[in-house]
Structure formats: structure tokens, C-alpha cells
Motif scaffolding. Structure first.
Motif, short mmCIF file in Angstrom:
data_model
loop_
_atom_site.label_atom_id
_atom_site.label_comp_id
_atom_site.label_asym_id
_atom_site.label_seq_id
_atom_site.Cartn_x
_atom_site.Cartn_y
_atom_site.Cartn_z
N ASP A 36 0.83 -1.20 0.00
CA ASP A 36 0.00 0.00 0.00
C ASP A 36 0.87 1.26 0.00
OD1 ASP A 36 -2.61 1.39 0.43
OD2 ASP A 36 -1.57 2.01 2.26
N ARG A 37 1.86 1.29 0.87
CA ARG A 37 2.69 2.48 0.98
C ARG A 37 3.59 2.68 -0.24
NH1 ARG A 37 -0.60 2.81 4.73
NH2 ARG A 37 -0.03 3.75 6.74
N PRO A 167 5.57 2.21 11.75
CA PRO A 167 6.04 3.60 11.86
C PRO A 167 7.40 3.80 11.18
CG PRO A 167 6.00 2.52 14.03
CD PRO A 167 5.35 1.60 13.07
N MET A 168 8.28 2.79 11.26
CA MET A 168 9.59 2.91 10.60
C MET A 168 9.40 3.03 9.09
SD MET A 168 11.85 0.10 12.65
CE MET A 168 13.42 0.42 11.85
N PHE A 169 8.48 2.24 8.55
CA PHE A 169 8.29 2.25 7.10
C PHE A 169 7.69 3.57 6.64
CE2 PHE A 169 6.89 1.10 2.92
CZ PHE A 169 7.94 0.33 2.48
N ASP A 170 6.74 4.09 7.42
CA ASP A 170 6.12 5.36 7.03
C ASP A 170 7.16 6.48 7.00
OD1 ASP A 170 3.54 4.75 6.30
OD2 ASP A 170 2.79 4.80 8.36
N ARG A 171 8.06 6.47 7.99
CA ARG A 171 9.08 7.52 7.98
C ARG A 171 10.04 7.32 6.79
NH1 ARG A 171 12.98 8.23 12.94
NH2 ARG A 171 10.96 8.34 13.99
N LEU A 172 10.39 6.07 6.53
CA LEU A 172 11.29 5.73 5.43
C LEU A 172 10.72 6.20 4.10
CD1 LEU A 172 13.78 3.81 4.80
CD2 LEU A 172 12.06 2.08 4.32
N VAL A 173 9.44 5.95 3.88
CA VAL A 173 8.81 6.36 2.62
C VAL A 173 8.83 7.87 2.53
CG1 VAL A 173 6.62 6.50 1.39
CG2 VAL A 173 7.41 4.32 2.30
N ALA A 174 8.43 8.53 3.64
CA ALA A 174 8.37 9.99 3.63
C ALA A 174 9.76 10.58 3.38
CB ALA A 174 7.80 10.50 4.95
#
Lengths: 430, 430
Positions: A36-37, A167-174
Motif C-alpha cells: 500500500d505504501r 512507523p519505521m516504514f512510514d518515515r522511510l517512505v516519507a
């Protein structure tokens, strides 16, 4: 597979590590979140792999994954035990040593000390970093993530527990992947329907979504059928999110117009959420009387936060005696049987009156495997809605599948009956 | 990975084909079923792959899979449309032509004619067979399975829909794979527990299952935690199923003895099934009164076939008014609050009396996100069981997680309270 490599990463492979994911009991679900991300920044998932904790197999899986895409996301195998071999295998694969990071040791020790514990020696393994890797901090656990580059492929190692990974992945994508992907963004919309078959939805929608795929930007459409629900997923990829959004909004409006009252939502809301909002908007309350669904309708209605505003009470009327105690006339059951439109209607009205609310919703049916007759086979379900100051709505449906599938579909049909009444739409899927 | 090749296949890779399995919405679940069946004849799954409908990517995935194991099971991509490329890709990979099977065309045509339809020309694609493949009949659909051998690897192609795949796979295992695997059989047992944490179960069980792993035949143990439930999976592999069964039965007995009353079942039965059987054995009936679980307990009890024998009625008492209507004293709610041991006890007794049954089971709590106070945070749940002619059992628990997790765990704790009463075991997990 990597046609767009010139403009940043466009394809990814996800590798889930853990022998438990190769048993009959457990499946990888992190990849759905990651997909999704990554889709959200225009990166497609081209393959997924699951590998065990055995180093030789994991090494060959990673070697293969790195040939198949621009980005390889590896989840799991970063724990402190001897089974957790992702770090070692990656270092070996890239031909670099593992260095212990004093910083990470300090951070892990502090996590233990905050809970009044001493760091076990074994946790030092989590501070071993393949030389050249960048460390991705993990605020929710001891295992940091790692970012490496090898032969033009970005290799990202992340811990397996979802509450650490997400949360780690969301920051990584951002922070990194969106920029690297060159600003492409995927926009999505979902049209959720109930009360029609997949082929019927496809027949109605195809004349519209077919031509949409040929436009620029192109809108892709996927139909996903689940129990008692058909979803149309629309998406578009492009550098201009505003343009993508406009194209999708127009497509949703056109499709929703053709699909009519079977459209439950166009913003991802579930049927119980939509029903709840309609009740709340009318300041109306509902009481349910359930026989074959056994409490499932009430449970689904009360899955929605804030549902106490409109769910007043419910009755599970499993025995005839319980139906009579609420106010169903014994003669009605004798004359028509417990599974009948007449009894469903009486149950709905009895619940409405007993709770003194606006709507009474009732279901009686044969969930199986027992209880069937030639006239009323398994899956025969009668639904009724009683409304203050309005004629009742009654339906009889024939539902396929086993006990749990019949229960769920019956709850879906009942909630849809209430939704249609609240919208003043016809009771059948037209 | 293939140390036992001399004695027949011992390792398998599963490849699921379909672009929908690479979206955020859908995951491969066929592999869990296949893993269970292959493990049953001593074949381990060493890796799993998901590939899309794009021929080049699928070809590289299959080429890789064939290097990784003795058996490669491929599911999906055998339909009639242009997206279904598994047949073409495999033929190309093995360097053989596709031949049309007149037999299969006849069979597909007959399936359509039985429904009064003409076979669409497109379905001829399903009769295209890579030269040298054996055909595996599909009684439930148009796509036959295919069995090929290449370079010592067995390549098995099967249709994706579970109701087609499962019976075909079971026949395949019975007819071919079990024999090829040299008669090794995996035996399994599951010890299901509730009311204790994973680490507590591990602490109690490890002194027993540790030594079991070192014995001959060796017993392997996996602990799997799910919401409100910890399962211990035991298995043993060997040529002598009777010996394996004896070893496992002894291990189960020893472990169950140590784990005590938190053991729900040792034969795979769920908590609602176990509670149902205990009620049935005592010819007892239960009524439930649910506040925060909103009907979930009644719904789970009635998921069990035949539950009408012991589930009489249920009440969803979402509002205070509904609690009072059933017989809870208003003063009790005022004095203790709706979420209190006293109100839970009164709800349980009111349900028992109103339904005139042996047991009344009640739950009241704060599922969140709203409704919390400093003294009663989200997850505070009070449970009570009223029994005819016995003192009530009352518990207060603090449950973690979001609304749906709190609801489920509360239903689990309530069902366990009833189970323990039926077994005359203490109410807490001891």
C-alpha cells in the motif's frame, strides 16, 4: 521489469523472513501494508518471497530478489537470537564485515534499563551492522533497520513485528523513497457495493471503466469480491496529484451514477459505519432481534466507535420461547414456521416497541448444517425492518455457503435493508 | 536444502501466480493448505513466491523456484483469458511446444453444454498442454492441472480457486506425492490454551518440550500466539505413524498436566466448541447479557453447529436503560457505574432468570476509544457468571488494544469463565 529505472525506483520485491511463515499456521501480512505504501509513491511490487531462517536458502532468495527489482524490502530476522540471521546473511552476500555499533548498544541498553532490566549479552547481536549500511532508528523496539545499496539495488532491512515496522516504514517512505521515486504518486478511490454479484457489477461498470483505462492519465480498475461485498478499486499514477484526483473523482461520480443504490461508500467506509452515520444524522436509534445471525448484526454495529449513540439494545432470540417472550405471537410461528417473513416482521416490530426506538431490524433463517426442510433449504433467510410510522420492509433471500458464511451474508443483507430505508431507496438491489 | 533427495522429494517451493496477489488488498492463502498437506507426507516448504501475470517476471520466478527445491507447486494463471499465462510460460521455459488436447476440449465443451451454454472459443486456451505434461483432472472447473518433470524437479500446475485446487491437491498427494516421498508421515497435535501470556506458557512448557526435541523420534514444538489464545503445535516426522502418534500422545499428556486448567483443547477444538460440548454434556443452557461485546459472545457461541441445543437467548444491553429494563437495579448503576463487578453480576443474574436457564453470562466494559475515566481506562472489562444454585463468579480484567481487540478478548475471557465453571476449575488462569 524495471523500464523506468532512469527516473528512480519503480519496482520492488518484498522478502519476508521467518520459518514460522512457512508453516500451515501463519502467513506474511506485512507485505500488504508495505505494498500500500510503496504503491502510494508509484513503486509497483513485482514479486514477493517468503524465506526461512536457514542461511543458505535466505542468501539465495535475497540474491534472486536483487535481480528482480530496484528496491528489495526485507522484513524479519533482526531479533537477538541465533535464529535471526538476516544481518549475517546480508553481510556475507555483499562481502562486507559486521561491525558492532557502540551507539546502538547504548540505545538497546537504555531500553532495558528504562524497564529496570540489564541488557542480556545476546542483544549485542542487534548492534552488528554490515559495513556501509545506514541505520534506520526503531523507536518501538531494539532492532534497528538497515539501508544498503548494492549494484544499483536498494536493500532495506526492517524488523518483523508490525508495530515496529509500520512507523519505521512510514518515515522511510516519507524521508527517502518518495523523493527517490521522482515524485510519482498513486491516487486511489474505492467504490464499495453490496447486494449485487461480481458479474453484474462488472457488466454495469465495464462500459465506463474500459474507456477510462485508455485516457491520459489512465485509470486502472480492479474488482475485488469478498463475502457480501464487491469493491471497485480505481487508481491513477502521475506526477500531478491534483490532476489524478480530478480524474478519479470524475470516474467515481460516473460509476456511482450507473451502479445506483448498491453503492455503500466511495471513501472506504464499511457498511456498519455508513449505517451508523445515517442513523446519527437522523438522530435515530435501532434495536435488533436476531435468530440465525446470533448477535452478529449487533456485534458489527457496535464495532464502530461511538455506536452507543444509536445502538440501544439487541435480542438474540435463538429459541421459539425467546421469540414469544419478546412479543412474537405463538400462533404466527405455528402458522408460518420460525423462518418466515411473518415471524421476521413480528420480531422486528417487537424489538422496536420493546426498546422504544425508531427502527427494529430482525433476521430469522437456517444457517445450517441442520434445520433444513425441502421448502426451506440451508441458507433460507427472512429479514425485516420495522420503522416508527412507516410500513415494514420484508425480504426473503437464499444465501450460499456454510454456517458462518450464511451468518455473515445475512447480517450484510439486514444492514443493507436498514441503509436503504435510511436513504429512502428501494429495498432490493436496483 | 535438498539433503534427502536420494529418498524422494523432501522440499517444495510454492509459487502463487496472479497480479491481484501483488496488490495491498489480497494475499495468497492457498499456500497454507498446500503446506499442511505436504508437511503431512514429510515434505517441507523451503520458500514461497508470489509472481504477477507478466510473462518475463513469472519465467524468472519459476526458473529460480526450480533451483530451490525438489517439487515446485504453481497455483493460478490457468484460466481462459489472455492474462492467464502459466501454461505458455512453462512451455517456453522447458523449451517444448503447446499441443491442444482434443480430450480436454471435449470435456470443457461438455461442462458448458451441461449448463445449456456454448463453449466460448477463448476456453480452448485451457486445453493447451506443454508437450510431455500429464493432465490432472479438475472435477470442479474447466482448467485441468498439469504435472511435469524437468531436470529432476517435479513441477505441478494447479488452478487458483480453492474449491478447485483443494480436492485436486488431496488426490495428487494421495496418488503420487506420498509414495514419492518414501512413506514419511508428519503427525501433529495442538494444545490450545487461553488466559495466560505466551511467555508464561513457554516458561511452563519449555522444560518438557526442550528434552522432547532431542529424543528419537524428535518432537518439534512451535508456540503460536493469537488474540486471547496461545497454541502449542507439536509434530513428529517418521516412517512409523503409530510410533509417532504414541510419542505425541505422551508429550501432549505431559504438557497438558503442567499447563493445567488453561488448556482449552488438545484436538483442535475452539473455545466456543469446547464450551458448547460441556454445556451439552450437562444438558445445561446459557443466556448472555452483553454490553461492550455488543453481541459477539452470542455470535461466537452460535457459530457452532447445533448450538441451538444450549443457547437460549441473549441480550445486547448497550444503554443503561436497556440494562434496567432487563432487571438491573438503577441504584446499582448509580453507585458503582455501568462498568463494575456489581453491575456485571446483576446483568448475569437478570439474563439467567429472564431466560430461565442454568447459566447467565455477562460482560460490561470500556471498549474505547471513548468512555474512559482515570479509574476505568479503555480496556477495563467486568465479567460475571450467574449459575443456578451456585455462587456467582466475577472477574475484572484490563485488556490491551483497540476497540475490536478489546471486544474479542473480553468475549474470550467470558467464554473461559463459563468453561472453568463447567469444569469446576478456579476462575483465574491457575
Amino acid at each position: 521489469m524495471t523500464e523506468r529505472r532512469g527516473s528512480g525506483p519503480s519496482s520492488a520485491v518484498i522478502v519476508a523472513v521467518g520459518s514460522e511463515l512457512l508453516t500451515p499456521h501463519k502467513t506474511d501480512t506485512n507485505s500488504l501494508f508495505i505494498t500500500d505504501r510503496l504503491n502510494g509513491v508509484g513503486i509497483d511490487i513485482v514479486q514477493k518471497l517468503v524465506a526461512g531462517d536457514e542461511p543458505r536458502g535466505l542468501a539465495s532468495a535475497l540474491r534472486y530478489a536483487m535481480t528482480a527489482a530496484d528496491v528489495v524490502i526485507v522484513t524479519g530476522g533482526l531479533g537477538p537470537t541465533a535464529d535471526d540471521v538476516t544481518r549475517d546473511v546480508v553481510a556475507d552476500l555483499l562481502g562486507v564485515p559486521l561491525d558492532e555499533s557502540a551507539d546502538i548498544v547504548t540505545r538497546i541498553r537504555a531500553r532495558f534499563e528504562a524497564r529496570g532490566l540489564e541488557m542480556p549479552e545476546i542483544n549485542r547481536r542487534q548492534a552488528a551492522i554490515p559495513r556501509g549500511a545506514e541505520v534506520l532508528p526503531n523507536p518501538a523496539g531494539t532492532a534497528p533497520g538497515l539501508w544498503l545499496t548494492a549494484g544499483g539495488c536498494r536493500l532495506v532491512l526492517l524488523p518483523g513485528p508490525p508495530r515496529e515496522l509500520r512507523p519505521m516504514f512510514d518515515r522511510l517512505v516519507a524521508d527517502r523513497l518518495a523523493a527517490a521515486a521522482g515524485g510519482r504518486r498513486v491516487q486511489r478511490r474505492t467504490i464499495r457495493t453490496t447486494g449485487r454479484t461480481e458479474s453484474h457489477i462488472d457488466e454495469l461498470a465495464r462500459p465506463i471503466y474500459g474507456p477510462l483505462a485508455a485516457r491520459q492519465p489512465s485509470v486502472s480498475t480492479t474488482i475485488l469480491a469478498s463475502l457480501g461485498q464487491i469493491d471497485l478499486h480505481l487508481s491513477t499514477v502521475g506526477a500531478d496529484p491534483a490532476e489524478g484526483g480530478r480524474v478519479l473523482d470524475a470516474a467515481v461520480e460516473e460509476l456511482a451514477g450507473v451502479l445506483g443504490s448498491c453503492v455503500v461508500s466511495t471513501d472506504g467506509r464499511t457498511l456498519p459505519e455508513v449505517v451508523g452515520e445515517l442513523l446519527r444524522r437522523r438522530e435515530a436509534r435501532v434495536a435488533v432481534a436476531e435468530s440465525c445471525t446470533g448477535g452478529l448484526i449487533a456485534s458489527r454495529l457496535t464495532d464502530v466507535p461511538g455506536s452507543s449513540a444509536y445502538v440501544h439494545a439487541g435480542w438474540v432470540l435463538y429459541s421459539n420461547q425467546a421469540k414469544v417472550a419478546l412479543g412474537v405471537a405463538p400462533g404466527l410461528i405455528e402458522a408460518h414456521g420460525a423462518v418466515s417473513e411473518a415471524v421476521a416482521e413480528a420480531m422486528a416490530e417487537a424489538a422496536r416497541v420493546a426498546a422504544d426506538v425508531d427502527f427494529g431490524l430482525a433476521v430469522t433463517g437456517i444457517a445450517g448444517p441442520g434445520g433444513a426442510t425441502p421448502e426451506k433449504p440451508v441458507g433460507t433467510v427472512c429479514l425485516a425492518l420495522a420503522a416508527r410510522g412507516a410500513p415494514p420492509r420484508v425480504r426473503r433471500v437464499q444465501l450460499p455457503g456454510d454456517r458462518e458464511r450464511v451468518k455473515f451474508q445475512a447480517s450484510q443483507a439486514a444492514l443493507d435493508l436498514l441503509r436503504r430505508a435510511l436513504l429512502r431507496a428501494p429495498s432490493t438491489g436496483s
